[in-house]
Design a protein around this motif. Structure first.
Motif, mmCIF file in Angstrom:
data_model
loop_
_atom_site.group_PDB
_atom_site.id
_atom_site.type_symbol
_atom_site.label_atom_id
_atom_site.label_comp_id
_atom_site.label_asym_id
_atom_site.label_seq_id
_atom_site.Cartn_x
_atom_site.Cartn_y
_atom_site.Cartn_z
ATOM 1 N N LEU A 316 0.835 -1.196 0.000
ATOM 2 C CA LEU A 316 0.000 0.000 0.000
ATOM 3 C C LEU A 316 0.872 1.248 0.000
ATOM 4 C CD1 LEU A 316 -3.039 0.260 0.050
ATOM 5 C CD2 LEU A 316 -2.927 0.633 2.504
ATOM 6 N N HIS A 319 2.244 1.829 -3.431
ATOM 7 C CA HIS A 319 1.282 2.412 -4.368
ATOM 8 C C HIS A 319 1.063 3.895 -4.082
ATOM 9 C CE1 HIS A 319 -0.457 -1.904 -4.680
ATOM 10 N NE2 HIS A 319 0.622 -1.736 -5.418
ATOM 11 N N ILE A 320 0.975 4.217 -2.792
ATOM 12 C CA ILE A 320 0.784 5.616 -2.437
ATOM 13 C C ILE A 320 1.981 6.437 -2.876
ATOM 14 C CG2 ILE A 320 0.615 7.200 -0.474
ATOM 15 C CD1 ILE A 320 -1.186 5.182 0.857
ATOM 16 N N MET A 322 3.814 5.843 -5.485
ATOM 17 C CA MET A 322 3.684 6.075 -6.931
ATOM 18 C C MET A 322 2.723 7.213 -7.220
ATOM 19 S SD MET A 322 3.544 2.459 -8.873
ATOM 20 C CE MET A 322 3.878 3.009 -10.518
ATOM 21 N N VAL A 323 1.589 7.200 -6.495
ATOM 22 C CA VAL A 323 0.594 8.258 -6.703
ATOM 23 C C VAL A 323 1.206 9.613 -6.384
ATOM 24 C CG1 VAL A 323 -1.564 9.192 -5.839
ATOM 25 C CG2 VAL A 323 -1.384 6.772 -6.332
ATOM 26 N N GLY A 326 3.954 10.566 -9.032
ATOM 27 C CA GLY A 326 3.314 10.938 -10.294
ATOM 28 C C GLY A 326 2.614 12.278 -10.187
ATOM 29 N N GLY A 327 1.876 12.466 -9.093
ATOM 30 C CA GLY A 327 1.171 13.721 -8.885
ATOM 31 C C GLY A 327 2.135 14.885 -8.790
ATOM 32 N N HIS B 66 -8.326 -2.249 -0.101
ATOM 33 C CA HIS B 66 -7.075 -2.420 0.624
ATOM 34 C C HIS B 66 -6.825 -1.251 1.574
ATOM 35 C CE1 HIS B 66 -3.854 -5.163 0.809
ATOM 36 N NE2 HIS B 66 -2.909 -4.329 0.438
ATOM 37 N N ILE B 124 4.255 11.242 -18.497
ATOM 38 C CA ILE B 124 4.958 10.196 -17.737
ATOM 39 C C ILE B 124 4.527 10.260 -16.282
ATOM 40 C CG2 ILE B 124 7.199 9.330 -16.982
ATOM 41 C CD1 ILE B 124 8.442 10.243 -19.484
ATOM 42 N N GLY B 125 4.456 11.494 -15.742
ATOM 43 C CA GLY B 125 3.974 11.657 -14.379
ATOM 44 C C GLY B 125 2.558 11.127 -14.228
ATOM 45 N N LEU B 126 1.734 11.438 -15.226
ATOM 46 C CA LEU B 126 0.350 10.967 -15.220
ATOM 47 C C LEU B 126 0.312 9.436 -15.217
ATOM 48 C CD1 LEU B 126 -2.624 11.874 -15.518
ATOM 49 C CD2 LEU B 126 -2.349 11.574 -17.969
ATOM 50 N N PHE B 128 2.528 7.394 -14.025
ATOM 51 C CA PHE B 128 2.881 6.896 -12.688
ATOM 52 C C PHE B 128 1.705 7.044 -11.735
ATOM 53 C CE2 PHE B 128 7.107 5.660 -11.128
ATOM 54 C CZ PHE B 128 7.651 5.372 -12.357
ATOM 55 N N PHE B 129 1.106 8.219 -11.788
ATOM 56 C CA PHE B 129 -0.017 8.490 -10.902
ATOM 57 C C PHE B 129 -1.128 7.472 -11.120
ATOM 58 C CE2 PHE B 129 -4.085 10.420 -9.976
ATOM 59 C CZ PHE B 129 -3.868 10.937 -8.719
ATOM 60 N N GLY B 132 -0.268 3.907 -9.905
ATOM 61 C CA GLY B 132 -0.390 3.799 -8.459
ATOM 62 C C GLY B 132 -1.840 3.859 -8.018
ATOM 63 N N PHE B 133 -2.587 4.743 -8.654
ATOM 64 C CA PHE B 133 -3.991 4.929 -8.298
ATOM 65 C C PHE B 133 -4.798 3.676 -8.619
ATOM 66 C CE2 PHE B 133 -8.257 6.733 -8.992
ATOM 67 C CZ PHE B 133 -8.400 7.406 -7.790
ATOM 68 N N ASP B 135 -3.653 0.652 -8.804
ATOM 69 C CA ASP B 135 -3.281 -0.387 -7.846
ATOM 70 C C ASP B 135 -3.972 -0.170 -6.510
ATOM 71 O OD1 ASP B 135 -1.755 -1.598 -9.680
ATOM 72 O OD2 ASP B 135 0.169 -0.893 -8.935
ATOM 73 N N LEU B 136 -4.040 1.100 -6.087
ATOM 74 C CA LEU B 136 -4.708 1.410 -4.828
ATOM 75 C C LEU B 136 -6.180 1.018 -4.905
ATOM 76 C CD1 LEU B 136 -3.669 4.928 -3.516
ATOM 77 C CD2 LEU B 136 -3.407 2.742 -2.392
#
Lengths: 358, 341
Positions: A316, A319-320, A322-323, A326-327, B66, B124-126, B128-129, B132-133, B135-136
């Motif tokens: 978790l 993943h956070i 990565m968010v 990316g953000g 999760h 690219i940033g998008l 990654f975001f 991750g999002f 997956d979350l």
């Protein structure tokens, strides 16, 4: 008020053109160096070395390398991981083939080998530009990783396909291998990184750096005013790859000690370094350090807070992370395209005038 | 025909089929690039996200289960119902349109007039975001995707190819996956409908106008923002189709986002601005890498060089595209790049 300029007179052009023209800034820089060289070696322990300081130094070197290519010369590259692998495998081959060779020269030679490889893959940059080139550098990334994975000569036919750094010492003090003291490998890396950062800073200030920036800002115009695009682009690729190669060699030999090419130098490493220079600041040496520090510290921080503090599962937290990363990339590109370095500049500017706004 | 020839034909057919799969992803890139000059690296992740959402909706997964469990100490995973595939696909499409809207609102709007390379890095940033999002939201584990597409061995190909060989030679017939054939048909339909859409509808004409010249399009009253949302929605639809195909083939997993990387050389070969280019590029890359792999692992190669190499599929596409670009920087069907100071 914090940055006093009153009474800080310059009497020559070289005084005026130095890297830190404000006396306070200069002394702060000396103080940082003094702490890095004279204090940290005495207090460093294994945890700090392995999880924070060494990765910070190594990634800073690599980030400076990519920043020279992307930030200063405007050639986007996604092949960083592959070039790091060249540095790592070059240092491995040199260390095993010439056991008497000092590790210091091994690292520099690895950088030189990577520079040659980098210049080779930089050749298409004359014909192709922008993201066409970014995709072309992916060819370097995948081909090099494949090569080190498949040709046994590179990993000396070891059964696991891994490479392991043998023990090497400088002045009789071990700096590589599991028995090296944290302070020894730290100091060795620090000396190299400081010297390289100094070289990079001065290269980018001089004639070479100016021609890189001319190519970045408008390549055709630069060509018309007499900048040789071939020499400039190839030198950017070579110098950048030199830094990345040294970083890769340090990453493998001093920091990790053992590496498997697909895992240690995959495409995700290329993106990691790209993110470092975007967040840190394109076209800034300080930004490379700031970005590397940020990207090294963020996972450690998140892990400590989310996993250690709140007891959440590790995946978790990943993943956070990565968010968040990316953000942040998007946010930085929108709000502050020059990254943390620009924030630092703005803060300094404000402090110079403080408490008056104008 | 001899068995060697038939094997070669089988490799070629399978290469072309996988090329179609690459082309499916490449199509999404071309659409966005054509209409806005943005090179959308996130296309592969959009395919992954679409496939994840589809599976999640279909199996009634609780979004962010999760995270919820970690924060509140609950143990929820599924709602306990299954959704019909058609409805799930429709809902996923709604999600992708919503995503397109948000991307335009939160990212693109603020990056108008930036250099293409900055926009590329933003995507690219998008990517990654979004990864991750996703997956979350839907967890990162490998999921089965089944929307009722035919799969498995195609008996017709097996029988037809067996008839071509000598009966005594002991040839077993070609292995062609029915899913690949389906993908090829779907890709063909997608290309035809996209071409028809951009040629014969009002919105399609506006889209072509924007692709030609942003400012001129704005000045005749075309809303750039609407066009962008529309294009990203269509790219979302293409991503969904690609996600369904790839997800049915390999399962929905994180590595699916890497197909974006495979689509890049396809684009470079075909040209960034050409829909037929994406298809032809995909076919060349798909067939080329399979044939190359077949060649370098063959006995003939071993006989000449004394060694064999393998797993060349990792880099063949890139090196091919790189060599090609040196001679023709705009790709096969791309617009000629003219630069002026």
């Amino acid at each position: 008020m914090f940055y006093r300029e009153a009474g800080d007179f310059k009497t020559s052009y070289s005084d005026d053109g130095q890297t830190f023209p404000i006396a306070f800034d200069r002394w702060r820089y000396y103080a940082v160096l003094a702490v890095a060289f004279l204090v940290i070696p005495f207090v460093i322990n294994d945890y700090w070395e392995k999880s924070i300081i060494m990765p910070f130094l190594v990634w800073s070197t690599v980030a400076i390398g990519l920043n020279i290519l992307t930030g200063y010369c405007g050639q986007l590259s996604l092949g960083t991981g592959g070039f790091m692998a060249v540095g790592a495998y070059a240092s491995y081959k040199l260390m095993t083939a010439f056991p008497e060779l000092n590790i210091f020269f091994v690292v520099l030679l690895s950088g030189a080998i990577t520079a040659a490889v980098g210049a080779l893959f930089g050749l298409p940059s004359l014909r192709i530009k922008g993201f066409y080139l970014a995709v072309a550098t992916l060819a370097a990334q995948f081909f090099l990783v494949w090569l080190f994975n498949k040709v046994p000569w590179f990993y000396n036919s070891s059964a696991s396909g891994q490479i392991t750094a043998p023990e090497r010492s400088v002045f009789g003090i071990l700096v590589t291998g599991p028995n090296a003291a944290p302070w020894a490998s730290y100091l060795f890396t620090l000396v190299l990184v400081t010297a390289l950062a100094w070289v990079a800073r001065n290269l980018t200030r001089g004639k070479v750096g100016r021609s890189w920036m001319a190519i970045r800002d408008m390549d055709i115009a630069a060509e018309i005013i007499g900048v040789n695009p071939l020499a400039t682009k190839l030198s950017a690729f070579a110098v950048s790859s030199f830094f990345i190669g040294v970083g890769g060699a340090l990453f493998f030999s001093v920091y990790l000690g053992a590496a498997e090419v697909g895992e240690a130098f995959g495409i995700d490493k290329s993106f990691l370094v790209l993110f470092m220079i975007i967040i840190g600041g394109l076209g800034s040496i300080f930004g490379s350090f700031a970005g590397a520090a940020f990207m090294v510290l963020l996972p450690v921080l998140l892990k400590n807070v989310l996993v250690g503090g709140l007891g959440w599962p590790t995946d978790l937290a990943a993943h956070i992370q990565m968010v968040i990363v990316g953000g942040l990339i998007v946010l930085f590109l929108i709000l502050e395209p020059h990254g943390l370095a620009q924030l630092w500049r703005v803060a300094k500017e404000k402090l110079r005038l403080w408490p008056f706004p104008h | 025909m001899s068995i060697e020839t038939l094997n070669l034909i089988e490799v070629l057919i399978n290469g072309l089929m996988s090329g179609v799969m690459y082309a499916l992803v490449a199509l999404g890139f071309v659409l966005i690039f054509k209409s806005s000059g943005i090179f959308n690296y996130a296309q592969g992740v959009m395919a992954l996200f679409a496939a994840m959402t589809l599976v999640g909706l279909q199996t009634g997964q609780v979004p962010f289960a999760h995270l919820l469990n970690a924060v509140t100490g609950m143990h929820v995973t599924h709602f306990g119902w299954n959704m019909p595939s058609g409805l799930a696909i429709l809902l996923t499409l709604v999600v992708m349109v919503g995503l397109a809207f948000l991307v335009e609102r939160l990212v693109l709007k603020h990056l108008v007039n930036q250099e293409p390379i900055i926009l590329f890095m933003a995507t690219i940033g998008l990517a990654f975001f979004l990864e991750g999002f996703g997956d979350l939201m839907w967890t990162a584990e490998i999921k089965q995707l089944d929307v009722g597409l035919p799969g498995g061995l195609s008996e017709w190909f097996e029988g037809a190819s067996m008839a071509l060989a000598d009966p005594e030679a002991g040839y077993w017939g070609m292995y062609v996956d029915k899913l690949d054939v389906t993908a090829a048909v779907v890709a063909a339909l997608l290309v035809i409908s996209l071409t028809l859409f951009s040629q014969y509808t009002r919105a399609g004409r506006a889209l072509r106008a924007v692709a030609d010249d942003h400012q001129a399009a704005l000045s005749v009253g075309i809303s750039l923002r609407f066009i962008w949302v529309m294009v990203w929605s269509i790219a979302g639809l293409v991503a969904l189709v690609a996600g369904i195909m790839w997800g049915s083939k390999t399962g929905v997993q994180t590595s699916l986002s890497l197909i974006a990387l495979k689509a890049l050389p396809v684009l470079m070969l075909g040209g960034f601005t050409s829909i037929p280019g994406a298809i032809v590029g995909g076919l060349i890359i798909g067939a080329g890498e399979k044939l190359f792999e077949y060649f370098v692992t063959s006995d003939a190669f071993h006989g000449v060089t004394g060694f064999n190499i393998d797993a060349t599929e990792n880099w063949f596409a890139y090196v091919l595209a790189l060599l090609f670009l040196v001679f023709r920087p705009q790709g096969l069907f791309g617009d000629r790049i003219i630069e002026r100071v």
